[in-house]
Write a protein that holds these residues in place. Structure first.
Motif: not given
Length: 330
Positions: A75-101
């Motif tokens: 569902l993530v691969r099909k429904l997430v519109p901007k995975p790169a932008e979301l991935r960048s937001r998750l990386e800014k937290t300093g925690r290893k949070i994946t888009i799936g999580e």
């Protein structure tokens, strides 16, 4: 139209609108102007690192974004519109949070909000679904944004001291790569973690600017990019890098002092926004505890629903305007 359906649509729509307004007011976007971003991008494009091959990057991302649940990953691969932008937001937290999580967390919040609204307060299906979707989409987004902003602010709080530590290393005769290793050992978190990553990148053959640009993907403020640009210009034109960085540290410290002074001067307006925005909800809750039948008349009557929707819209608009008025760019 049925009164219950009308009630659900009005309250759900008002809740969604107020949530979006408050989220924009409290979280907001990046405080940098578009022209500043464009100039930094133009300068950085000439000194930025050469990215890895697309095949290697995509493979790593597929592995990093997996949550362990096949349905959620699909569902993530099909429904997430901007995975790169979301991935960048998750990386800014300093925690290893994946888009799936992150997506799984959104689903959990939706389910929890729906159960609470449905079985605790006994609201209808339309209203509970609307509130659940709003909570599932906004609350994790706000939490990730808050964590990333808190980490960046903590980084920038001690960043001038880290630059001065770099200056002392350069004046002592150390090469810049060894001075960066010193920052990774002696600087407070999260500066130490980020500069240790730069030191590790240098050990595997990357340049100093390349490693710092990798950090800049997680540290947005232009203050950090000024350091990279100063190092890049010094490598091309020569000069005393220690003196340049010392001046940069002094400038960043003065900018921070100005920001703190503005924050102190605008604290009254921010406190007023918090009080004015929260007082109606506090009074509604207290009245509901004291006499729920008195409050239920406002909810059961369709005219009361219209009044609640109008009140929420006006409160959200007023709070958003007040918070925007006390934001200044330095």
């Amino acid at each position: 139209m049925d009164d219950q359906l009308l009630l659900a649509l009005v309250v759900g729509g008002a809740t969604l609108l107020v949530t979006l307004i408050l989220g924009f007011a409290l979280v907001g976007g990046d405080s940098n102007t578009a022209s500043t971003k464009r100039r930094l991008a133009e300068v950085g494009s000439g000194h930025g690192p050469v990215g890895p091959k697309p095949t290697q990057r995509n493979t790593a991302r597929r592995q990093d974004d997996a949550s362990g649940i096949k349905i959620v990953d699909t569902l993530v691969r099909k429904l997430v519109p901007k995975p790169a932008e979301l991935r960048s937001r998750l990386e800014k937290t300093g925690r290893k949070i994946t888009i799936g999580e992150y997506s799984l967390m959104c689903l959990v919040v939706v389910a929890f909000a729906w159960v609470v609204m449905r079985f605790t307060f006994g609201f209808g299906w339309m209203l509970t679904i609307s509130v659940g979707l709003v909570a599932g989409l906004w609350l994790p987004h706000w939490t990730v944004g808050f964590m990333g902003k808190w980490r960046v602010n903590k980084f920038m709080k001690h960043f001038p001291e880290a630059i001065e530590l770099l200056v002392r290393g350069l004046r002592a005769g150390l090469p810049i790569s060894e001075a960066i290793v010193t920052i990774g050992k002696d600087a407070p978190e999260p500066i130490a973690t980020e500069f240790r990553g730069v030191a590790d990148a240098i050990r595997i053959g990357k340049g100093v600017e390349e490693g710092l640009w990798d950090v800049a993907k997680r540290i947005d403020p232009p203050d950090f990019k000024f350091l990279i640009i100063a190092i890049s210009i010094q490598r091309e034109t020569g000069g005393n890098l220690a003196e340049t960085l010392a001046g940069l540290a002094n400038t960043l410290r003065k900018r921070r002092q100005i920001k703190l002074k503005i924050k102190a001067m605008s604290s009254e307006a921010r406190a007023s926004a918090w009080i004015i925005g929260s007082l109606p909800f506090i009074m509604f809750f207290l009245l509901w505890l004291a006499n729920d039948e008195y409050i239920s008349m406002l909810i059961d009557d369709p005219r009361g629903i219209y009044m609640i929707g109008a009140g929420l819209f006006m409160i959200g608009t007023g709070v958003a305007v007040m918070f925007k008025m006390v934001r200044f760019e330095i």
